[in-house]
Design a protein around this motif. Structure first.
Motif, PDB file in Angstrom:
ATOM      1  N   ASN A 304       0.814  -1.219   0.000  1.00  0.00           N
ATOM      2  CA  ASN A 304       0.000   0.000   0.000  1.00  0.00           C
ATOM      3  C   ASN A 304       0.851   1.274   0.000  1.00  0.00           C
ATOM      4  O   ASN A 304       0.359   2.357  -0.325  1.00  0.00           O
ATOM      5  N   HIS A 305       2.108   1.132   0.389  1.00  0.00           N
ATOM      6  CA  HIS A 305       3.006   2.292   0.458  1.00  0.00           C
ATOM      7  C   HIS A 305       4.096   2.230  -0.616  1.00  0.00           C
ATOM      8  O   HIS A 305       5.173   2.823  -0.460  1.00  0.00           O
ATOM      9  N   GLY A 306       3.832   1.526  -1.689  1.00  0.00           N
ATOM     10  CA  GLY A 306       4.716   1.562  -2.846  1.00  0.00           C
ATOM     11  C   GLY A 306       5.847   0.571  -2.869  1.00  0.00           C
ATOM     12  O   GLY A 306       6.728   0.644  -3.736  1.00  0.00           O
ATOM     13  N   PHE A 307       5.854  -0.391  -1.939  1.00  0.00           N
ATOM     14  CA  PHE A 307       6.883  -1.425  -1.948  1.00  0.00           C
ATOM     15  C   PHE A 307       6.420  -2.613  -2.786  1.00  0.00           C
ATOM     16  O   PHE A 307       5.234  -2.979  -2.764  1.00  0.00           O
ATOM     17  N   ASN A 308       7.362  -3.228  -3.488  1.00  0.00           N
ATOM     18  CA  ASN A 308       7.086  -4.448  -4.247  1.00  0.00           C
ATOM     19  C   ASN A 308       8.109  -5.512  -3.869  1.00  0.00           C
ATOM     20  O   ASN A 308       9.262  -5.190  -3.564  1.00  0.00           O
ATOM     21  N   GLU A 309       7.681  -6.771  -3.923  1.00  0.00           N
ATOM     22  CA  GLU A 309       8.581  -7.862  -3.567  1.00  0.00           C
ATOM     23  C   GLU A 309       9.569  -8.085  -4.709  1.00  0.00           C
ATOM     24  O   GLU A 309       9.172  -8.434  -5.823  1.00  0.00           O
ATOM     25  N   THR A 310      10.855  -7.884  -4.437  1.00  0.00           N
ATOM     26  CA  THR A 310      11.885  -8.061  -5.459  1.00  0.00           C
ATOM     27  C   THR A 310      12.508  -9.451  -5.378  1.00  0.00           C
ATOM     28  O   THR A 310      12.635 -10.143  -6.385  1.00  0.00           O
ATOM     29  N   LEU A 311      12.934  -9.839  -4.203  1.00  0.00           N
ATOM     30  CA  LEU A 311      13.303 -11.206  -3.885  1.00  0.00           C
ATOM     31  C   LEU A 311      12.378 -11.640  -2.759  1.00  0.00           C
ATOM     32  O   LEU A 311      11.795 -10.808  -2.069  1.00  0.00           O
ATOM     33  N   ARG A 312      12.228 -12.938  -2.562  1.00  0.00           N
ATOM     34  CA  ARG A 312      11.232 -13.400  -1.606  1.00  0.00           C
ATOM     35  C   ARG A 312      11.458 -12.789  -0.234  1.00  0.00           C
ATOM     36  O   ARG A 312      12.570 -12.782   0.287  1.00  0.00           O
TER      37      ARG A 312
END
Length: 480
Positions: A304-312
């Motif tokens: 919700n605050h703009g973070f995305n999962e890049t590595l698990r």
């Protein structure tokens, strides 16, 4: 912070997510009590047979002359409850100086064995323990000697793992400058919590404000900064965990990492956390439902605050920001050498691990031997499994890379029944170019990927899983 309405919605979504997880448990994917073993290495390092450094005699150096580096510095101020790594606590000044001397000698033994003047890494990780637990003068000495044995011309990331307490105060400022002077680019700071009661239960040598101060200090020095948190630890509740994550996402961070409490060690040293029972008491390990709800809440708040999962379990606001060391080892599966006590090496066709015992580590180096005490060479079958398990767990399986790394196998021809079952239940998907976990699959990534472990390397016995279509022992032949 976070409003009552936002909190209620997060909790509602977490309840819904757990219902999906509970259904997967009923289908046999997750063991009876919800416990887990993280997929960090394959096969698990506890299952490597005893073997010495001679196992490297037929190792072939990478054709591109590049090899990532891990260095283990096993010293801390005090022992955290959840830690499963060998270390020594307290000042230990004489021991630290002795250890650094032997660590440099180990690097020389490795280079001499292969007739090399230096190592050309793509990335470096200094971990522990706490590398910055070394006093400034010794830290600078170690990095100076380390730098002499490394060619940095192809190194695009130099990482150090550390604790907040080791970089605040006058000594901390000096250490930050030393790291900067030696080309360190990225710090992973183990905050673990921002709740003082939880930090005390973890036996951390810092409080919440100290942790926050360390983040700002690292940022002021211009480092890329990743901060870590543990969920599912005694003392954590849905409410106080949500408060911690609300504080975390308000920090000026690009990268946040969360990981579930590991009760059973995946290495040879068992932390004291396994003395705690699961339950609802203030000092108990939270139950399976509450632990997984914490994970759901954290992931939703970050996204919700703009973070995305890049590595698990690592989330970033910029997809270009991630641990190159982790990616190189687990996804690209480049060769990587580990130095120091319990140092772990991961090569194309084999793994090894150094002694966990200080005296043995020293004596082997005194004898002119690399301090390797256990090692594992891949069979064809385990090589195929490893090339599936680690990339799928950490990101995804690129089919062309798999074919190259596995020795020419087409993944479309392997595990057809198992992949069909996982696809049918919404856990993996095939894009044509790669195989990856779905949103639900990523949430239970360890359990999905361990379906591809050989039976002897499954984390739990067959009877610990429900006899359903997702029981990890089902359809476990590679060529079906």
């Amino acid at each position: 912070m976070i409003s009552k309405d936002e909190r209620e919605l997060l909790y509602k979504h977490a309840e819904e997510k757990f219902e999906k997880v509970a259904e997967l448990q009923r289908l046999g994917l997750i063991c009876d009590d919800g416990d887990f073993v993280p997929t960090v290495h394959y096969p698990p390092i506890t299952e490597y047979p005893d073997q010495g450094p001679e196992y490297l005699d037929d190792y072939v150096w990478p054709a591109d002359d590049r090899m990532d580096i891990y260095v283990h510095i096993p010293f801390c101020i005090q022992q955290c409850t959840y830690c499963h790594y060998p270390n020594k606590v307290g000042p230990c000044d004489d021991e630290k100086e002795k250890y650094i001397g032997y660590l440099i000698r180990e690097m020389d033994l490795f280079l001499n064995k292969f007739g090399k003047e230096n190592i050309k890494p793509r990335s470096i990780l200094l971990g522990g323990g706490t590398p910055t637990n070394l006093q400034p003068k010794l830290l600078d000495h170690f990095l100076t000697e380390f730098d002499k044995r490394v060619d940095f011309s192809h190194c695009n990331q130099h990482n150090v793992d550390l604790g907040p307490n080791s970089i605040v105060g006058p000594d901390g400022t000096e250490k930050m400058q030393i790291l900067k002077d030696h080309g360190v680019t990225r710090l992973t700071i183990g905050l673990q919590s921002l709740n003082n009661d939880v930090l005390k239960l973890m036996n951390r040598p810092h409080d919440a404000q100290w942790a926050i101060d360390s983040v700002y200090k690292a940022l002021e020095f211009g480092f890329d900064v990743n901060i870590e948190f543990i969920f599912g630890h005694p003392g954590e509740t849905i409410d106080n965990w949500t408060d911690v994550m609300a504080q975390a996402i308000e920090l000026p961070m690009n990268e946040i990492q969360i990981y579930r409490l590991k009760v059973q060690a995946y290495g040879d040293r068992q932390g004291v956390i396994n003395r705690r029972k699961r339950g609802s008491g203030a000092d108990d390990i939270p139950d399976f439902k509450n632990t997984m709800m914490m994970k759901s809440i954290a992931e939703e708040m970050m996204m919700n605050h703009g973070f995305n999962e890049t590595l698990r379990r690592v989330f970033s606001k910029d997809k270009k920001i991630y641990s190159h060391y982790a990616y190189n080892q687990c996804c690209a599966q480049f060769d990587q050498v580990g130095f120091g006590l319990s140092g772990f090496s991961s090569y194309r066709d084999r793994f090894d691990i150094n002694s966990y015992n200080f005296d043995e580590y020293y004596s082997m180096i005194d004898e002119g031997k690399l301090p390797i005490t256990r090692a594992y060479k891949h069979s064809t079958e385990e090589k195929i499994r490893q090339k599936i398990v680690l990339p799928l767990k950490n990101q995804y399986i690129i089919k062309k890379r798999f074919e190259k790394n596995s020795g020419g196998y087409n993944i479309d021809d392997l595990f057809k029944k198992k992949r069909a079952a996982l696809t049918e239940h919404g856990l993996i998907e095939d894009t044509g170019n790669d195989i990856r976990l779905t949103d639900l699959g990523r949430f239970v990534a360890d359990e999905v990927c361990e379906c591809f472990n050989s039976d002897e390397h499954k984390p739990f016995a067959r009877e610990r899983y429900a006899d359903g279509p997702l029981n990890p022992y089902n359809d476990n032949e590679i060529f079906d």
